[in-house]
Design an enzyme around this catalytic site. Structure first.
Site, PDB file in Angstrom:
ATOM      1  N   GLU A   3      -9.982   4.054   6.020  1.00 55.76           N
ATOM      2  CA  GLU A   3      -9.189   4.527   7.158  1.00 55.76           C
ATOM      3  C   GLU A   3     -10.032   5.278   8.191  1.00 55.76           C
ATOM      4  O   GLU A   3      -9.899   5.050   9.385  1.00 55.76           O
ATOM      5  CB  GLU A   3      -8.003   5.368   6.683  1.00 55.76           C
ATOM      6  CG  GLU A   3      -6.956   4.589   5.867  1.00 55.76           C
ATOM      7  CD  GLU A   3      -6.393   3.367   6.599  1.00 55.76           C
ATOM      8  OE1 GLU A   3      -6.593   3.244   7.822  1.00 55.76           O
ATOM      9  OE2 GLU A   3      -5.761   2.525   5.931  1.00 55.76           O
ATOM     10  N   HIS A  38      -9.456  -3.886   9.870  1.00 51.01           N
ATOM     11  CA  HIS A  38      -9.395  -3.687   8.420  1.00 51.01           C
ATOM     12  C   HIS A  38      -9.833  -4.943   7.660  1.00 51.01           C
ATOM     13  O   HIS A  38     -10.202  -4.854   6.490  1.00 51.01           O
ATOM     14  CB  HIS A  38      -7.962  -3.352   7.981  1.00 51.01           C
ATOM     15  CG  HIS A  38      -7.653  -1.884   7.899  1.00 51.01           C
ATOM     16  ND1 HIS A  38      -8.488  -0.966   7.293  1.00 51.01           N
ATOM     17  CD2 HIS A  38      -6.566  -1.173   8.321  1.00 51.01           C
ATOM     18  CE1 HIS A  38      -7.927   0.243   7.357  1.00 51.01           C
ATOM     19  NE2 HIS A  38      -6.771   0.144   7.978  1.00 51.01           N
ATOM     20  N   MET A  44       0.408  -2.569   8.747  1.00 50.96           N
ATOM     21  CA  MET A  44      -0.278  -2.775   7.471  1.00 50.96           C
ATOM     22  C   MET A  44      -1.161  -4.023   7.522  1.00 50.96           C
ATOM     23  O   MET A  44      -0.729  -5.078   7.967  1.00 50.96           O
ATOM     24  CB  MET A  44       0.776  -2.892   6.353  1.00 50.96           C
ATOM     25  CG  MET A  44       0.196  -3.103   4.978  1.00 50.96           C
ATOM     26  SD  MET A  44      -0.846  -1.703   4.468  1.00 50.96           S
ATOM     27  CE  MET A  44      -1.992  -2.561   3.403  1.00 50.96           C
ATOM     28  N   GLU A  45      -2.375  -3.867   6.978  1.00 53.47           N
ATOM     29  CA  GLU A  45      -3.431  -4.868   7.145  1.00 53.47           C
ATOM     30  C   GLU A  45      -3.465  -5.961   6.079  1.00 53.47           C
ATOM     31  O   GLU A  45      -4.540  -6.513   5.811  1.00 53.47           O
ATOM     32  CB  GLU A  45      -4.790  -4.140   7.154  1.00 53.47           C
ATOM     33  CG  GLU A  45      -5.226  -3.512   5.809  1.00 53.47           C
ATOM     34  CD  GLU A  45      -4.868  -2.044   5.635  1.00 53.47           C
ATOM     35  OE1 GLU A  45      -3.926  -1.583   6.294  1.00 53.47           O
ATOM     36  OE2 GLU A  45      -5.532  -1.366   4.834  1.00 53.47           O
ATOM     37  N   ASN A  46      -2.345  -6.317   5.457  1.00 48.68           N
ATOM     38  CA  ASN A  46      -2.331  -7.362   4.424  1.00 48.68           C
ATOM     39  C   ASN A  46      -3.187  -8.558   4.844  1.00 48.68           C
ATOM     40  O   ASN A  46      -3.114  -9.017   5.975  1.00 48.68           O
ATOM     41  CB  ASN A  46      -0.901  -7.854   4.202  1.00 48.68           C
ATOM     42  CG  ASN A  46       0.089  -6.723   4.108  1.00 48.68           C
ATOM     43  OD1 ASN A  46      -0.027  -5.877   3.246  1.00 48.68           O
ATOM     44  ND2 ASN A  46       1.038  -6.676   5.031  1.00 48.68           N
ATOM     45  N   GLU A  92       0.854  -1.182   0.000  1.00 45.20           N
ATOM     46  CA  GLU A  92       0.000   0.000   0.000  1.00 45.20           C
ATOM     47  C   GLU A  92       0.899   1.244   0.000  1.00 45.20           C
ATOM     48  O   GLU A  92       1.862   1.281   0.758  1.00 45.20           O
ATOM     49  CB  GLU A  92      -0.909   0.040   1.229  1.00 45.20           C
ATOM     50  CG  GLU A  92      -1.920   1.175   1.132  1.00 45.20           C
ATOM     51  CD  GLU A  92      -2.892   1.231   2.314  1.00 45.20           C
ATOM     52  OE1 GLU A  92      -2.738   0.460   3.279  1.00 45.20           O
ATOM     53  OE2 GLU A  92      -3.796   2.059   2.254  1.00 45.20           O
ATOM     54  N   HIS A 133      -6.769  -1.968  15.113  1.00 45.44           N
ATOM     55  CA  HIS A 133      -6.968  -1.252  13.848  1.00 45.44           C
ATOM     56  C   HIS A 133      -6.711  -2.169  12.646  1.00 45.44           C
ATOM     57  O   HIS A 133      -7.563  -2.295  11.757  1.00 45.44           O
ATOM     58  CB  HIS A 133      -6.049  -0.031  13.804  1.00 45.44           C
ATOM     59  CG  HIS A 133      -6.142   0.777  12.563  1.00 45.44           C
ATOM     60  ND1 HIS A 133      -6.909   1.922  12.468  1.00 45.44           N
ATOM     61  CD2 HIS A 133      -5.573   0.610  11.339  1.00 45.44           C
ATOM     62  CE1 HIS A 133      -6.797   2.417  11.248  1.00 45.44           C
ATOM     63  NE2 HIS A 133      -5.988   1.650  10.538  1.00 45.44           N
ATOM     64  N   GLU A 134      -5.548  -2.805  12.624  1.00 47.08           N
ATOM     65  CA  GLU A 134      -5.207  -3.638  11.453  1.00 47.08           C
ATOM     66  C   GLU A 134      -6.140  -4.836  11.367  1.00 47.08           C
ATOM     67  O   GLU A 134      -6.574  -5.218  10.282  1.00 47.08           O
ATOM     68  CB  GLU A 134      -3.748  -4.092  11.502  1.00 47.08           C
ATOM     69  CG  GLU A 134      -2.719  -2.972  11.667  1.00 47.08           C
ATOM     70  CD  GLU A 134      -2.880  -1.817  10.694  1.00 47.08           C
ATOM     71  OE1 GLU A 134      -3.338  -2.029   9.564  1.00 47.08           O
ATOM     72  OE2 GLU A 134      -2.552  -0.670  11.084  1.00 47.08           O
ATOM     73  N   GLY A 147       2.881   2.803  10.734  1.00 45.35           N
ATOM     74  CA  GLY A 147       2.664   2.021  11.949  1.00 45.35           C
ATOM     75  C   GLY A 147       2.527   0.532  11.681  1.00 45.35           C
ATOM     76  O   GLY A 147       3.215  -0.290  12.279  1.00 45.35           O
TER      77      GLY A 147
HETATM   78  N1  TRP Z   1      -3.136   0.912   5.716  1.00 46.59           N
HETATM   79  C1  TRP Z   1      -2.167   1.179   6.754  1.00 46.59           C
HETATM   80  C2  TRP Z   1      -2.989   1.486   7.991  1.00 46.59           C
HETATM   81  O1  TRP Z   1      -3.449   2.516   8.226  1.00 46.59           O
HETATM   82  C3  TRP Z   1      -1.303   2.350   6.430  1.00 46.59           C
HETATM   83  C4  TRP Z   1       0.043   2.056   5.875  1.00 46.59           C
HETATM   84  C5  TRP Z   1       0.966   1.210   6.374  1.00 46.59           C
HETATM   85  C6  TRP Z   1       0.686   2.685   4.785  1.00 46.59           C
HETATM   86  N2  TRP Z   1       2.112   1.288   5.646  1.00 46.59           N
HETATM   87  C7  TRP Z   1       1.971   2.177   4.681  1.00 46.59           C
HETATM   88  C8  TRP Z   1       0.292   3.639   3.878  1.00 46.59           C
HETATM   89  C9  TRP Z   1       2.862   2.616   3.718  1.00 46.59           C
HETATM   90  C10 TRP Z   1       1.173   4.072   2.909  1.00 46.59           C
HETATM   91  C11 TRP Z   1       2.448   3.571   2.820  1.00 46.59           C
HETATM   92  O2  TRP Z   1      -3.330   0.667   8.733  1.00 46.59           O
HETATM   93 ZN    ZN Z   2      -5.595   1.766   8.555  1.00 45.44          ZN
END
Ligand code: TRP
Ligand code: ZN
Length: 863
Positions: free
Chosen positions: A317, A298, A260-262, A118, A294-295, A258
């Site tokens: 978000e 998502h 990432m919600e993969n 992302e 949060h993650e 912070g």
């Molecule tokens: N989707 C992530 C969150 O808010 C945000 C995020 C994590 C992100 N790493 C990133 C956005 C790198 C841009 C680039 O939970």
């Molecule tokens: Zn998020």
């Protein structure tokens, strides 16, 4: 300059994707990526594939190698000219994870492989339609050296694994849920794991795993417990259950944001996973729980239902931040959580909304999408979601959410779709909510009260307006739920709490049977993200601080009183502070108040809040003057109330016989109040610093150790050096704790700080390649050190300019965060204005600037 992309130009993709097969042969400098994608035509046109920094090896359509005339290769991608109705495209690319310092795409962190896709990182892995409205199932094969990469992870379910020749092994993964490529993830390396289980409400058994380097694995238990709480909460509050059999979290040290919600494989900045009482503060604990939540949340709001395009970012978000806020509120104190969220919003988002980067929560255009992961999209976005909740109530909101999932599961949708689901589920016309998505700027709500004694009526007149922002001068009125109550002069309610619905520019509301002149309690719980203007006196604030029966508003009154006092001190240093002295004295003495709320009310407003208030009536400001006035107020309160602060400090101190750290809410609250008192007392210098030093020496937890170090950091005190040395010696092996050490020094208001930062840049534990380190040292200087950053000779600005230019070559996303500190030069007094502008111009004139930094610089200089 990169082109501007507009929401109005949105077009459906020419091809949809049925399935993606990927194979990675991992190698630090040359990883081979083989992709095989099944495409189906949706409309006329070529197939436009994004790709950046890829070395194309081969490309074949339905097994036949493409001839140079059948495709066009350019530096942003690859166009397949007029392909058939449906076909399979096989592409081989080479990439270099080791050289990837931008931390986008596939890169290495502490010798392990990980990905960040992302928003647009997948195009740095292979050629693909890198846009969220293309959703597909993924199969992934990973091949790597077994000795150095025993763990091979990707999204979904493990399918197969085994050994290969030459000490290699492989693993195959399959994700059955169609997803956009920004949710793709791969992790490989030498990682330890902790495992647990969760049984869903329908009885399904889920395996939960957290992976990280072995020496940190003992610090993952709290994150695991938080995950289980989050899973249970989402079932209870929203009826949402996890959908795969496996949920994995990986903690890495090098990460731009912070977490990432993969899908099925969340990747976290390690600072938001690792926790032990010795290394993490109470605030760290709460933040870890919130971000784990949060993650996880998502998975439904972002993954199962995703965004049609990146203009819709707040769809996932804003909604997910709202959900994590509610999670924390339900787990801990609702009032405290609301106060913290509003404090953050007022300090950072209000400033952003008044800056050259002001944008609506759904922007209409951008150059670089990474620049729009902002407090506006996230926090103001969450406030807008909260508006639906205020308008519809918990049940109505839930009905809206249910309909949203019923309609859109598996789809890529827009903020209008969310609005419609909320409206349709409740048979309400909410079309005016659209204004919140389209307009930037913080709305002003000017309120006046007219009491008529003879008719016993009271009329509140509300006028809304919104300042001009880059996207528009003329503003349409917002739909504002305005929560209020009317109080008499001993705090009894004359009119019970109600939510007024403001829809027009000017509106009046009349209350009957009001027996005496009321004092209004306005914008309770911060029922809308607006700036309230009402002609309160300092006496009114002191009254509301004590008697308002809305906990949030008691805090807001304390903040307003402090701000008003600081502004008076700026105008006249001899202003009497009698009212606030009394009010704070009563506050400390109040035995009905839980310690955390008391701590919040005693904490002075952020400098940024004070600046916004100043700029309400002035064109420019001198941040140093405002800072000094705030400091004077703090020292004055500390002096006048020294005995009270000292007593409370001692009363809040906890003793335990066996040296274990109490992590209960009650204990955390007590430490909060204890350390707010310490911060006041330490501001007096001299023997009060011994108190801080004693606390530093005897602390058995990071909350107290860090608070003491921070209190000492601003004072030229013999034990300051000693404690910094001791802290360094104790924690040099813990990267995240060392960030606190860099941070307190960078934020120090002592005069020689900038030189010291230059020295710290050479410290063996510092690296410009690690975002946490950059934030800890350079970010803290720019954001948390107004005195030195705004030094009169411009040295602070020049240092930030140098840092931005150095960082931009390594990591444009991080450079682009830091450069924002220079963006608001127009609000400064003339001397600093010229100095900051020239630092910004130096950046603008540099060769080979990234699109990320260029967008911010151009908006600031051009707009
Ligand atoms: N989707 C992530 C969150 O808010 C945000 C995020 C994590 C992100 N790493 C990133 C956005 C790198 C841009 C680039 O939970
Ligand atoms: Zn998020």
């Amino acid at each position: 300059m990169n082109p501007t992309i507009y929401l109005k130009d949105y077009k459906n993709p020419n091809f949809s994707v049925k399935h993606v097969s990927l194979c990675f042969e991992l190698n630090p400098e040359k990883t081979v990526v083989t992709s095989s994608v099944r495409y189906e035509r949706q409309q006329d046109g070529d197939l436009l594939l994004d790709g950046e920094g890829l070395a194309l090896q081969s490309i074949a359509l339905d097994g036949n190698t493409l001839d140079k005339s059948q495709y066009e290769l350019h530096d942003k991608g690859l166009t397949i000219i007029n392909p058939p109705q449906s076909f399979t495209l096989d592409i081989i690319t080479h990439i270099n994870p080791q050289a990837n310092t931008a931390l986008e795409g596939l890169y290495r962190s502490s010798g392990n492989y990980c990905t960040q896709c992302e928003a647009q990182g997948f195009r740095r892995i292979t050629y693909y339609q890198d846009r969220p409205d293309v959703m597909a199932t993924f199969s992934v094969e990973i091949i790597a050296d077994k000795a150095t990469n025993p763990v091979l992870l990707s999204n979904g379910n493990p399918v197969e694994s085994g050994n290969l020749d030459d000490g290699k092994h492989y693993a195959k993964w399959h994700d059955p849920f169609p997803k956009p490529c920004y949710l793709f993830a791969l992790v490989a390396g030498d990682l330890a794991q902790v495992e647990d289980r969760f049984t869903t409400q329908s009885g399904r058994n889920i395996t939960l795993q957290i992976y990280t380097e072995a020496h940190h694995i003992h610090q993952c238990d709290f994150a695991m417990a938080s995950l289980k709480r989050a899973m249970a909460w989402d079932e209870q509050r929203f009826g949402l259950e996890y959908d795969l059999d496996l949920f994995m979290i990986v903690a890495v040290d090098d990460f731009n944001m912070g977490a990432m919600e993969n899908k099925g494989l969340n990747i976290f900045n390690s600072r938001l996973v690792f926790a032990s009482p010795e290394t993490a503060t109470d605030d760290d604990y709460i933040a870890i729980e919130a971000v784990i939540g949060h993650e996880y949340f998502h998975n439904w709001t972002g993954n199962r239902v995703t965004c049609r395009d990146w203009f819709q970012l707040s769809l996932k978000e804003g909604l997910t931040v709202f959900r994590d806020q509610e999670f924390t509120a339900d787990m801990h104190s609702r009032a405290v959580k609301r106060i913290e969220d509003v404090r953050l919003l007022r300090a950072h988002q209000f400033a952003e909304d008044a800056s050259p980067m002001a944008h609506p929560i759904r922007p209409a255009s951008f150059v670089e999408i990474n620049n729009f992961y902002t407090v506006t999209v996230y926090e103001k976005g969450a406030e807008v979601v909260r508006l639906y909740h205020s308008l519809l109530g918990e049940q109505g909101f839930r009905k809206g959410m249910d309909l949203y999932f019923e309609r859109h599961d598996g789809q890529a949708v827009t903020t209008e779709d969310f609005l419609s689901a909320m409206a349709d589920a409740n048979n309400r016309d909410l079309s005016q909510m659209q204004t919140w998505y389209e307009q930037a700027g913080t709305p002003r709500l000017k309120v006046s009260l007219d009491y008529n004694k003879s008719s016993q009526t009271c009329t509140l007149t509300c006028e809304q307006s919104c300042p001009a922002t880059p996207e528009s001068k003329e503003k349409k009125p917002y739909l504002i739920p305005f929560k209020i109550a009317l109080l008499d002069d001993s705090g009894n309610t004359l009119a019970d709490e109600s939510t007024l619905l403001i829809t027009k520019e000017k509106q009046s509301f009349t209350f009957e049977n009001i027996s005496s002149q009321p004092i209004p309690s306005l914008l309770r719980d911060f029922s809308a993200p607006v700036l309230l203007e009402y002609d309160y006196s300092d006496k009114d604030y002191a009254f509301l601080m004590q008697f308002d029966n809305n906990a949030f508003n008691r805090w807001a009154a304390a903040q307003a009183l402090a701000t008003s006092t600081v502004l008076s001190l700026v105008e006249n240093p001899d202003t009497s502070t009698r009212i606030i002295n009394h009010a704070f004295k009563a506050l400390i003495a109040n035995t009905n108040l839980e310690p955390a709320l008391k701590a919040k009310a005693l904490s002075l407003p952020s400098l940024s809040d004070i600046q916004e208030a100043w700029l309400n009536t002035h064109d420019t400001m001198n941040p140093v003057v405002l800072f000094e006035a705030k400091k004077r107020l703090k020292q004055n309160l500390a002096k006048v109330l020294q005995a009270e602060f000292l007593n409370t400090y001692q009363a809040m101190q906890q003793t335990s016989d066996d040296d274990t750290v109490d992590l209960s809410d009650k204990a955390m609250q007590q430490r909060k109040l204890q350390n707010v008192c310490l911060s006041y007392l330490a501001s007096l210098g001299s023997d009060m610093l011994d108190l801080a030093y004693d606390q530093f020496e005897s602390a058995n937890n990071m909350t107290n150790q860090y608070a003491a170090l921070a209190a000492l950091s601003h004072q030229d005190y013999p034990q300051r050096e000693q404690s910094l040395k001791a802290f360094e010696a104790q924690w040099e092996g813990e990267a995240n704790v060392m960030d606190k050490w860099f941070g307190v020094q960078a934020a120090s208001s002592l005069p020689n700080t900038l030189n010291h930062i230059q020295t710290l840049k050479q410290h063996p534990k510092f690296s410009m390649k690690n975002p946490n380190k950059v934030r800890a040292l350079i970010g803290a200087f720019a954001m948390r050190n107004p005195l030195n950053f705004h030094a009169e000779d411009g040295s602070g600005y020049q240092f930030i300019a140098d840092s931005v230019l150095e960082l931009d070559k390594l990591n444009p996303q991080i450079a682009s965060r830091i450069v924002r500190a220079l963006m608001d030069w127009k609000r400064l007094e003339p001397t600093r204005q010229a100095l900051m502008k020239s630092a910004l111009e130096r950046i603008a004139n540099a060769q080979g600037l990234s699109g990320d930094v260029a967008e911010i610089v151009n908006k600031s200089l051009g707009g």
